[in-house]
Write a protein that holds these residues in place. Structure first.
Motif, PDB file in Angstrom:
ATOM      1  N   CYS A   1       1.078   6.508  -6.872  1.00  0.00           N
ATOM      2  CA  CYS A   1       0.013   7.480  -7.113  1.00  0.00           C
ATOM      3  C   CYS A   1       0.494   8.902  -6.825  1.00  0.00           C
ATOM      4  CB  CYS A   1      -1.202   7.149  -6.240  1.00  0.00           C
ATOM      5  SG  CYS A   1      -2.083   5.657  -6.737  1.00  0.00           S
ATOM      6  N   SER A   2       1.324   9.057  -5.803  1.00  0.00           N
ATOM      7  CA  SER A   2       1.808  10.393  -5.463  1.00  0.00           C
ATOM      8  C   SER A   2       2.693  10.963  -6.568  1.00  0.00           C
ATOM      9  CB  SER A   2       2.583  10.344  -4.137  1.00  0.00           C
ATOM     10  OG  SER A   2       1.745   9.925  -3.080  1.00  0.00           O
ATOM     11  N   ILE A   3       3.547  10.107  -7.158  1.00  0.00           N
ATOM     12  CA  ILE A   3       4.398  10.557  -8.261  1.00  0.00           C
ATOM     13  C   ILE A   3       3.540  10.979  -9.454  1.00  0.00           C
ATOM     14  CG2 ILE A   3       6.133   9.812  -9.942  1.00  0.00           C
ATOM     15  CD1 ILE A   3       7.310   8.033  -7.734  1.00  0.00           C
ATOM     16  N   LEU A   4       2.537  10.146  -9.771  1.00  0.00           N
ATOM     17  CA  LEU A   4       1.627  10.501 -10.866  1.00  0.00           C
ATOM     18  C   LEU A   4       0.856  11.782 -10.539  1.00  0.00           C
ATOM     19  CD1 LEU A   4       0.198   6.989 -11.775  1.00  0.00           C
ATOM     20  CD2 LEU A   4       1.630   8.414 -13.227  1.00  0.00           C
ATOM     21  N   LEU A   5       0.508  11.942  -9.263  1.00  0.00           N
ATOM     22  CA  LEU A   5      -0.199  13.147  -8.835  1.00  0.00           C
ATOM     23  C   LEU A   5       0.649  14.388  -9.072  1.00  0.00           C
ATOM     24  CD1 LEU A   5      -3.026  13.361  -7.454  1.00  0.00           C
ATOM     25  CD2 LEU A   5      -1.804  13.718  -5.312  1.00  0.00           C
ATOM     26  N   LEU A   6       1.954  14.292  -8.766  1.00  0.00           N
ATOM     27  CA  LEU A   6       2.861  15.420  -8.986  1.00  0.00           C
ATOM     28  C   LEU A   6       2.962  15.758 -10.477  1.00  0.00           C
ATOM     29  CD1 LEU A   6       5.736  14.528  -6.492  1.00  0.00           C
ATOM     30  CD2 LEU A   6       4.120  16.417  -6.290  1.00  0.00           C
ATOM     31  N   ILE A   7       3.083  14.710 -11.309  1.00  0.00           N
ATOM     32  CA  ILE A   7       3.198  14.936 -12.755  1.00  0.00           C
ATOM     33  C   ILE A   7       1.908  15.557 -13.297  1.00  0.00           C
ATOM     34  CG2 ILE A   7       3.466  13.801 -14.989  1.00  0.00           C
ATOM     35  CD1 ILE A   7       5.171  11.679 -13.552  1.00  0.00           C
ATOM     36  N   CYS A   8       0.765  14.945 -12.915  1.00  0.00           N
ATOM     37  CA  CYS A   8      -0.525  15.421 -13.428  1.00  0.00           C
ATOM     38  C   CYS A   8      -0.803  16.848 -12.961  1.00  0.00           C
ATOM     39  CB  CYS A   8      -1.633  14.481 -12.946  1.00  0.00           C
ATOM     40  SG  CYS A   8      -3.247  14.803 -13.695  1.00  0.00           S
TER      41      CYS A   8
ATOM     42  N   GLN B   1      -7.140  15.128  -5.764  1.00  0.00           N
ATOM     43  CA  GLN B   1      -6.176  15.824  -4.921  1.00  0.00           C
ATOM     44  C   GLN B   1      -5.004  16.395  -5.728  1.00  0.00           C
ATOM     45  OE1 GLN B   1      -7.176  16.125  -1.549  1.00  0.00           O
ATOM     46  NE2 GLN B   1      -8.909  15.224  -2.641  1.00  0.00           N
ATOM     47  N   LYS B   2      -5.012  16.138  -7.039  1.00  0.00           N
ATOM     48  CA  LYS B   2      -4.010  16.791  -7.883  1.00  0.00           C
ATOM     49  C   LYS B   2      -4.149  18.308  -7.815  1.00  0.00           C
ATOM     50  CE  LYS B   2      -6.279  17.118 -12.435  1.00  0.00           C
ATOM     51  NZ  LYS B   2      -7.657  17.029 -11.976  1.00  0.00           N
ATOM     52  N   ALA B   3      -5.318  18.766  -7.343  1.00  0.00           N
ATOM     53  CA  ALA B   3      -5.532  20.201  -7.174  1.00  0.00           C
ATOM     54  C   ALA B   3      -4.528  20.816  -6.202  1.00  0.00           C
ATOM     55  CB  ALA B   3      -6.964  20.460  -6.696  1.00  0.00           C
TER      56      ALA B   3
ATOM     57  N   ARG C   1       0.834  -1.200   0.000  1.00  0.00           N
ATOM     58  CA  ARG C   1       0.000   0.000   0.000  1.00  0.00           C
ATOM     59  C   ARG C   1       0.872   1.255   0.000  1.00  0.00           C
ATOM     60  NH1 ARG C   1      -5.162  -1.191  -0.003  1.00  0.00           N
ATOM     61  NH2 ARG C   1      -6.003  -2.951   1.176  1.00  0.00           N
ATOM     62  N   ARG C   2       1.999   1.196   0.712  1.00  0.00           N
ATOM     63  CA  ARG C   2       2.918   2.346   0.671  1.00  0.00           C
ATOM     64  C   ARG C   2       3.468   2.537  -0.739  1.00  0.00           C
ATOM     65  NH1 ARG C   2       5.201  -0.051   5.581  1.00  0.00           N
ATOM     66  NH2 ARG C   2       4.278   0.969   7.399  1.00  0.00           N
ATOM     67  N   ILE C   3       3.832   1.421  -1.385  1.00  0.00           N
ATOM     68  CA  ILE C   3       4.347   1.511  -2.754  1.00  0.00           C
ATOM     69  C   ILE C   3       3.278   2.051  -3.684  1.00  0.00           C
ATOM     70  CG2 ILE C   3       5.177   0.151  -4.715  1.00  0.00           C
ATOM     71  CD1 ILE C   3       6.526  -1.707  -2.703  1.00  0.00           C
ATOM     72  N   GLN C   4       2.036   1.554  -3.509  1.00  0.00           N
ATOM     73  CA  GLN C   4       0.928   2.025  -4.344  1.00  0.00           C
ATOM     74  C   GLN C   4       0.697   3.515  -4.131  1.00  0.00           C
ATOM     75  OE1 GLN C   4      -2.958   0.425  -3.385  1.00  0.00           O
ATOM     76  NE2 GLN C   4      -3.517   0.320  -5.542  1.00  0.00           N
ATOM     77  N   THR C   5       0.764   3.943  -2.861  1.00  0.00           N
ATOM     78  CA  THR C   5       0.588   5.360  -2.558  1.00  0.00           C
ATOM     79  C   THR C   5       1.710   6.192  -3.164  1.00  0.00           C
ATOM     80  OG1 THR C   5      -0.543   4.817  -0.488  1.00  0.00           O
ATOM     81  CG2 THR C   5       0.337   7.047  -0.694  1.00  0.00           C
ATOM     82  N   LEU C   6       2.937   5.650  -3.118  1.00  0.00           N
ATOM     83  CA  LEU C   6       4.074   6.366  -3.710  1.00  0.00           C
ATOM     84  C   LEU C   6       3.895   6.501  -5.215  1.00  0.00           C
ATOM     85  CD1 LEU C   6       6.877   7.640  -3.424  1.00  0.00           C
ATOM     86  CD2 LEU C   6       7.865   5.346  -3.646  1.00  0.00           C
TER      87      LEU C   6
END
Length: 505
Positions: A200-207, A442-444, A193-198
């Motif tokens: 998603c977080s990287i994709l969130l930063l890019i998006c 939350q990309k906002a 789940r931490r890896i999945q969150t990481l």
């Protein structure tokens, strides 16, 4: 404990009745069949513990019955006692025993002999049943161990709960193994789940970083005198072309069903027409940094929509976050409107329509996206439809931008917008699949900060201290709203992939 069930197969009525009475007098249940075929059919009706089988019968004789029994994985261990006349049938008895019969019984039998033969066969069957049960339990432990070794397991898939309830050595071993496996599963689920969150977080930063660039580039394009509808057409055309090249390079265009086409038309209208044109129009009248701040309302609106649709839990902390975010935007709005002209204030208020389109897109795409189409193909199809819609709109309103005007800074800006649009939407689509709608909104967070920085770098815009404080309140509000926590089971894989249902829509 129920009495053993004995099946008597004999073509002679007198012999059948004689054997049935003798078997029942010994305390066993007895069923009869008049020939081999009837006997095999009787075996399908329920479990038996032993068979008394006549060898010489018309039609299907005892040898054929034995052959079929021994070739059946379920019935092969059922003990068979052949019934024969010893004086003239010794060879038949010998052949039957070689084929797998356990014992023989003369037709003129002594009840004591019958009892002894049945007891011996039933005792042997009990030992065999225990042996098979032992192997079954050992096999269950072995399968569970293999699942843990390969990583393809969760708590229920080990199937050891029943074994662990047995108070014997195998049961205790199953209980210990199940406890160890569950501990491993819990630990690795947390890691994954931490890896999945990481991820998603990287994709969130890019998006979010790409989305934050959009208002600044749109303002630059508007400064070159381009009209919003014409800009929407060329950006959509460039974006569709980019995606088409990527899809063809990767292996071909996807097939669409009627429901897929309807989905992409709606998505294209919301994104390619309403969303893009509203941003292009607003960029010509609202400072990019403030427009980005307004767009940050997307995350709060997605939660509000999801809560109304009962897709999200409504708890006090999340309600507080929604209110804090709205206060932040209100402070920024009042600070910006102070001293502005009526026209400027109108456009500032009008900018609040844009996050509604973004929020609608997030909810709709999260709920209805076609799973069988990859993100690049999906974005390409959407922009192909939006290009058609924008061309029809531009042609009808006389707002087509001539191709020769693209050989200028305007063309470079529109191309940059197309690349940013593709990157934003592709990462958005992937993020929706991995993290769900509310998490993706939350990309906002990133969009708000990135938009301010891009506005300062590319356009030389400035922000007051009060506006920075308002941004902090908006970010705090989105943090309090947060993403929906997933309670879906995860299947562990040793290559650190994660198998889980989509959990945050």
């Amino acid at each position: 404990m129920s009495a053993a069930r004995i099946l008597i197969i004999d073509d002679n009525l007198i012999n059948r009745k004689k054997l049935r009475l003798a078997v029942r007098s010994l305390g066993y249940d007895a069923e009869t069949a008049e020939d081999g075929a009837a006997g095999l059919n009787a075996l399908k009706t329920g479990p038996f513990d032993a068979i008394l089988l006549d060898i010489l019968m018309p039609g299907m004789d005892g040898f054929e019955v034995l052959k079929r029994l021994k070739s059946d994985a379920v019935l092969r261990d059922l003990p068979v006692i052949v019934v024969s006349d010893l004086e003239g049938d010794t060879k038949s008895v010998s052949a039957a025993i070689e084929m797998g019969a356990e014992d023989f019984l003369p037709k003129s039998f002594d009840p004591v002999i019958l009892n002894a033969r049945l007891k011996a066969c039933l005792r042997k069957k009990q030992f065999r049943d225990r042996e098979l049960e032992y192997f079954r339990r050992i096999n269950a432990l072995t399968n569970a161990a293999e699942r843990v070794e390969t990583g393809l397991f969760d708590e229920e898939s080990l199937n050891l709960a029943a074994e662990a309830r047995n108070n014997d050595p195998i049961g205790r071993l199953a209980m210990v193994f199940q406890g160890m496996a569950n501990e491993i599963h819990t630990r690795e689920v947390k890691l994954l789940r931490r890896i999945q969150t990481l991820q998603c977080s990287i994709l969130l930063l890019i998006c979010g970083g790409l989305a934050g660039l959009y208002p600044s580039l749109s303002r630059l394009a508007a400064g070159f005198g381009a009209n919003p509808i014409g800009m929407s057409f060329w950006v959509g055309l460039f974006a569709a072309g980019i995606c088409t090249v990527l899809v063809l390079f990767r292996g071909g265009l996807p097939k669409l069903s009627r429901s897929d086409v309807l989905f992409f038309i709606v998505w294209a209208f919301v994104v390619g027409i309403l969303q893009q044109i509203s941003i292009f129009v607003l960029s010509g009248h609202v400072q990019a940094t403030y427009l980005t701040l307004v767009l940050a309302l997307e995350g709060l609106l997605v939660f509000a929509f999801a809560a109304l649709m009962r897709l999200e839990d409504i708890v006090p902390m999340r309600i507080l976050g929604l209110l804090v975010g709205l206060v932040g935007v209100g402070i920024s709005l009042s600070e910006r409107m102070n001293g502005n002209s009526a026209d400027a204030n109108f456009w500032l208020l009008a900018s609040f329509v844009a996050p509604v389109f973004f929020a609608f897109e997030t909810i709709a795409v999260a709920a209805k996206r076609p799973e069988h189409i990859d993100p690049v193909g999906a974005v390409g199809i959407m922009f192909a439809f939006s290009t058609i819609l924008a061309f029809a709109l531009a042609l009808g309103t006389g707002n087509i931008i001539a191709p020769e005007k693209l050989l200028s800074p305007l063309g470079a800006t529109l191309a940059a917008l197309a690349f940013v649009t593709v990157g934003t939407n592709v990462t958005f689509f992937i993020l929706l699949k991995l993290g769900g709608g509310v998490f993706t909104s939350q990309k906002a967070y990133v969009t708000a900060l990135a938009g301010v920085l891009w506005g300062i770098v590319l356009l030389g815009e400035t922000m007051s201290s009060l506006a920075w404080g308002a941004i902090a309140l908006v970010l705090l509000g989105m943090y309090l709203v947060g993403a929906k926590t997933s309670n879906e089971p995860i299947t562990i894989k040793r290559n650190f992939g994660v198998q889980a249902n989509d959990t945050q829509t």
